[in-house]
Design a protein around this motif. Structure first.
Motif, PDB file in Angstrom:
ATOM      1  N   TYR A  78      10.158  -0.740  -3.958  1.00 22.72           N
ATOM      2  CA  TYR A  78      10.241  -0.235  -2.587  1.00 22.72           C
ATOM      3  C   TYR A  78       9.314   0.946  -2.317  1.00 22.72           C
ATOM      4  O   TYR A  78       9.290   1.458  -1.201  1.00 22.72           O
ATOM      5  CB  TYR A  78      11.686   0.186  -2.283  1.00 22.72           C
ATOM      6  CG  TYR A  78      12.703  -0.825  -2.734  1.00 22.72           C
ATOM      7  CD1 TYR A  78      12.839  -2.045  -2.085  1.00 22.72           C
ATOM      8  CD2 TYR A  78      13.523  -0.570  -3.840  1.00 22.72           C
ATOM      9  CE1 TYR A  78      13.766  -2.984  -2.524  1.00 22.72           C
ATOM     10  CE2 TYR A  78      14.455  -1.501  -4.279  1.00 22.72           C
ATOM     11  CZ  TYR A  78      14.571  -2.705  -3.612  1.00 22.72           C
ATOM     12  OH  TYR A  78      15.474  -3.640  -4.052  1.00 22.72           O
ATOM     13  N   THR A  79       8.548   1.398  -3.299  1.00 19.92           N
ATOM     14  CA  THR A  79       7.697   2.570  -3.101  1.00 19.92           C
ATOM     15  C   THR A  79       6.527   2.259  -2.167  1.00 19.92           C
ATOM     16  O   THR A  79       5.966   1.173  -2.185  1.00 19.92           O
ATOM     17  CB  THR A  79       7.143   3.086  -4.441  1.00 19.92           C
ATOM     18  OG1 THR A  79       6.458   2.024  -5.117  1.00 19.92           O
ATOM     19  CG2 THR A  79       8.266   3.604  -5.334  1.00 19.92           C
ATOM     20  N   ILE A  80       6.179   3.258  -1.349  1.00 20.27           N
ATOM     21  CA  ILE A  80       5.128   3.080  -0.341  1.00 20.27           C
ATOM     22  C   ILE A  80       3.845   3.815  -0.696  1.00 20.27           C
ATOM     23  O   ILE A  80       2.818   3.604  -0.048  1.00 20.27           O
ATOM     24  CB  ILE A  80       5.612   3.554   1.044  1.00 20.27           C
ATOM     25  CG1 ILE A  80       5.985   5.044   0.994  1.00 20.27           C
ATOM     26  CG2 ILE A  80       6.784   2.712   1.525  1.00 20.27           C
ATOM     27  CD1 ILE A  80       6.337   5.636   2.335  1.00 20.27           C
ATOM     28  N   GLY A  81       3.866   4.694  -1.707  1.00 26.55           N
ATOM     29  CA  GLY A  81       2.687   5.480  -2.042  1.00 26.55           C
ATOM     30  C   GLY A  81       2.568   6.706  -1.159  1.00 26.55           C
ATOM     31  O   GLY A  81       3.428   6.988  -0.312  1.00 26.55           O
ATOM     32  N   GLU A  85      -0.866   0.996   4.210  1.00 32.26           N
ATOM     33  CA  GLU A  85      -1.331  -0.264   4.793  1.00 32.26           C
ATOM     34  C   GLU A  85      -1.039  -1.425   3.847  1.00 32.26           C
ATOM     35  O   GLU A  85      -0.621  -2.498   4.285  1.00 32.26           O
ATOM     36  CB  GLU A  85      -2.833  -0.188   5.088  1.00 32.26           C
ATOM     37  CG  GLU A  85      -3.216   0.752   6.226  1.00 32.26           C
ATOM     38  CD  GLU A  85      -2.882   0.193   7.591  1.00 32.26           C
ATOM     39  OE1 GLU A  85      -2.436  -0.968   7.672  1.00 32.26           O
ATOM     40  OE2 GLU A  85      -3.077   0.925   8.588  1.00 32.26           O
ATOM     41  N   ASP A  86      -1.257  -1.213   2.570  1.00 32.41           N
ATOM     42  CA  ASP A  86      -0.988  -2.249   1.574  1.00 32.41           C
ATOM     43  C   ASP A  86       0.496  -2.578   1.541  1.00 32.41           C
ATOM     44  O   ASP A  86       0.885  -3.760   1.479  1.00 32.41           O
ATOM     45  CB  ASP A  86      -1.455  -1.775   0.197  1.00 32.41           C
ATOM     46  CG  ASP A  86      -1.317  -2.866  -0.859  1.00 32.41           C
ATOM     47  OD1 ASP A  86      -1.875  -3.958  -0.658  1.00 32.41           O
ATOM     48  OD2 ASP A  86      -0.648  -2.625  -1.887  1.00 32.41           O
ATOM     49  N   TRP A  87       1.342  -1.548   1.590  1.00 34.08           N
ATOM     50  CA  TRP A  87       2.791  -1.768   1.642  1.00 34.08           C
ATOM     51  C   TRP A  87       3.160  -2.577   2.884  1.00 34.08           C
ATOM     52  O   TRP A  87       3.988  -3.499   2.809  1.00 34.08           O
ATOM     53  CB  TRP A  87       3.528  -0.427   1.662  1.00 34.08           C
ATOM     54  CG  TRP A  87       4.988  -0.581   1.962  1.00 34.08           C
ATOM     55  CD1 TRP A  87       5.996  -0.844   1.072  1.00 34.08           C
ATOM     56  CD2 TRP A  87       5.607  -0.542   3.259  1.00 34.08           C
ATOM     57  NE1 TRP A  87       7.204  -0.955   1.731  1.00 34.08           N
ATOM     58  CE2 TRP A  87       6.992  -0.778   3.072  1.00 34.08           C
ATOM     59  CE3 TRP A  87       5.130  -0.317   4.552  1.00 34.08           C
ATOM     60  CZ2 TRP A  87       7.885  -0.793   4.131  1.00 34.08           C
ATOM     61  CZ3 TRP A  87       6.025  -0.340   5.606  1.00 34.08           C
ATOM     62  CH2 TRP A  87       7.380  -0.575   5.390  1.00 34.08           C
ATOM     63  N   MET A  88       2.550  -2.244   4.015  1.00 37.38           N
ATOM     64  CA  MET A  88       2.852  -2.930   5.263  1.00 37.38           C
ATOM     65  C   MET A  88       2.542  -4.420   5.167  1.00 37.38           C
ATOM     66  O   MET A  88       3.344  -5.274   5.572  1.00 37.38           O
ATOM     67  CB  MET A  88       2.057  -2.290   6.410  1.00 37.38           C
ATOM     68  CG  MET A  88       2.298  -2.913   7.770  1.00 37.38           C
ATOM     69  SD  MET A  88       3.918  -2.502   8.467  1.00 37.38           S
ATOM     70  CE  MET A  88       3.689  -0.755   8.815  1.00 37.38           C
ATOM     71  N   HIS A  89       1.373  -4.759   4.619  1.00 37.48           N
ATOM     72  CA  HIS A  89       0.998  -6.167   4.489  1.00 37.48           C
ATOM     73  C   HIS A  89       1.981  -6.906   3.576  1.00 37.48           C
ATOM     74  O   HIS A  89       2.406  -8.023   3.879  1.00 37.48           O
ATOM     75  CB  HIS A  89      -0.420  -6.286   3.936  1.00 37.48           C
ATOM     76  CG  HIS A  89      -1.486  -5.834   4.887  1.00 37.48           C
ATOM     77  ND1 HIS A  89      -1.530  -6.254   6.194  1.00 37.48           N
ATOM     78  CD2 HIS A  89      -2.543  -4.994   4.719  1.00 37.48           C
ATOM     79  CE1 HIS A  89      -2.563  -5.706   6.795  1.00 37.48           C
ATOM     80  NE2 HIS A  89      -3.194  -4.935   5.926  1.00 37.48           N
TER      81      HIS A  89
END
Length: 300
Positions: free
Chosen positions: A276-279, A286-290
């Protein structure tokens, strides 16, 4: 290519470079490489800078490049130079805003941020100004270079500005409703604020709760709001046990609830948190969003 002040007619330029006037005119027409000014009689006048640009192209051709290849190399280097210049200006603006916040100069901070939004796109201000600002404040606070008062003032300022921005952004009804909240016990919310603004920019309906939610109240919050996405942030290791308990309970009770976890204390190496980490950088968000949307589409 820049124009500058016209000094040389095409005959003089041709003599300097050893290139026929017709060839120079053909380069201009075909590749739109330079635009010399015209005198009252309509004759071309080239600036010193344009002559040097043409000289550079002739040098490349003598090295074996075609004219189109030489112009492509020039355009790439020109874009790179402009990018460096833009990044330098953005860095100066970030430093200016940071200094205003650390000096408790609210009006100067507002003026600085207003100028940034007038010069650059919204997304660029978020990724290239506010996120570096956030990282700088967080680092200075963590290393004792600034006080909690400085961090609180910056947070209050950004919370106020972001609150105004929220009302100008349309919500996309098909996107999940989200709740943003700090981990139980956590009082530092700058990172959460910026990520919440990132979500809001994407069209999410985000309910921002910030700090101060007790661990035992999280279930009540989720039941009342019924979000599809829960965003939580944790900055200090001492708050990780409470975050861990909350996450484990939510995963057990709310299986349809999606999670997004951020903050300097949240490690992507932790087996519980890693999915679940977003960075902490815009590229990672953006990568998490995709990935999030791909996962949602596969489940829905």
């Amino acid at each position: 290519m820049e124009q500058g002040e016209g000094k040389y007619n095409i005959k003089a330029v041709s003599k300097q470079l050893g290139v026929q006037p017709g060839t120079i005119r053909a380069w201009e027409r075909r590749y739109d490489m330079i635009s010399p000014i015209r005198n009252e009689a309509g004759h071309r006048l080239y600036s010193q800078q344009q002559v040097e640009q043409l000289r550079w192209l002739v040098h490349k051709i003598n090295q074996g490049f075609t004219i189109s290849q030489a112009i492509q190399v020039w355009q790439q280097s020109d874009r790179h130079a402009n990018q460096i210049k833009t990044e330098s200006v953005q860095h100066d603006m970030t430093s200016e805003l940071l200094q205003a916040l650390l000096s408790f100069e609210e009006k100067k901070a507002h003026d600085s941020l207003d100028r940034a939004f007038s010069l650059y796109s919204f997304d660029l201000v978020i990724t290239d100004l506010l996120i570096p600002l956030l990282n700088s404040i967080g680092h200075q606070w963590a290393t004792g270079q600034i006080t909690t008062a400085h961090e609180h003032f910056a947070t209050s300022f950004l919370r106020s500005r972001i609150g105004h921005i929220f009302h100008t952004m349309p919500v996309k009804g098909f996107l999940p409703k989200a709740v943003s909240v700090c981990s139980p016990g956590e009082t530092h919310e700058l990172g959460l604020l910026i990520f919440t603004l990132f979500l809001r920019r994407k069209g999410f309906e985000v309910i921002y709760l910030g700090t101060g939610i007790a661990e035992e109240d999280m279930d009540i919050v989720i039941n009342e709001i019924q979000p599809r996405l829960l965003v939580m942030s944790c900055t200090f290791d001492r708050h990780l046990p409470a975050l861990r308990r909350t996450i484990q309970r939510i995963l057990k009770q709310e299986q349809s609830l999606d999670l997004a976890l951020g903050g300097s204390a949240v490690s992507a190496d932790d087996a519980l948190f890693s999915p679940y980490t977003i960075g902490d950088r815009a590229e990672e968000w953006e990568d998490w969003m995709h990935k999030y949307f791909r996962r949602r589409m596969s489940f829905d």
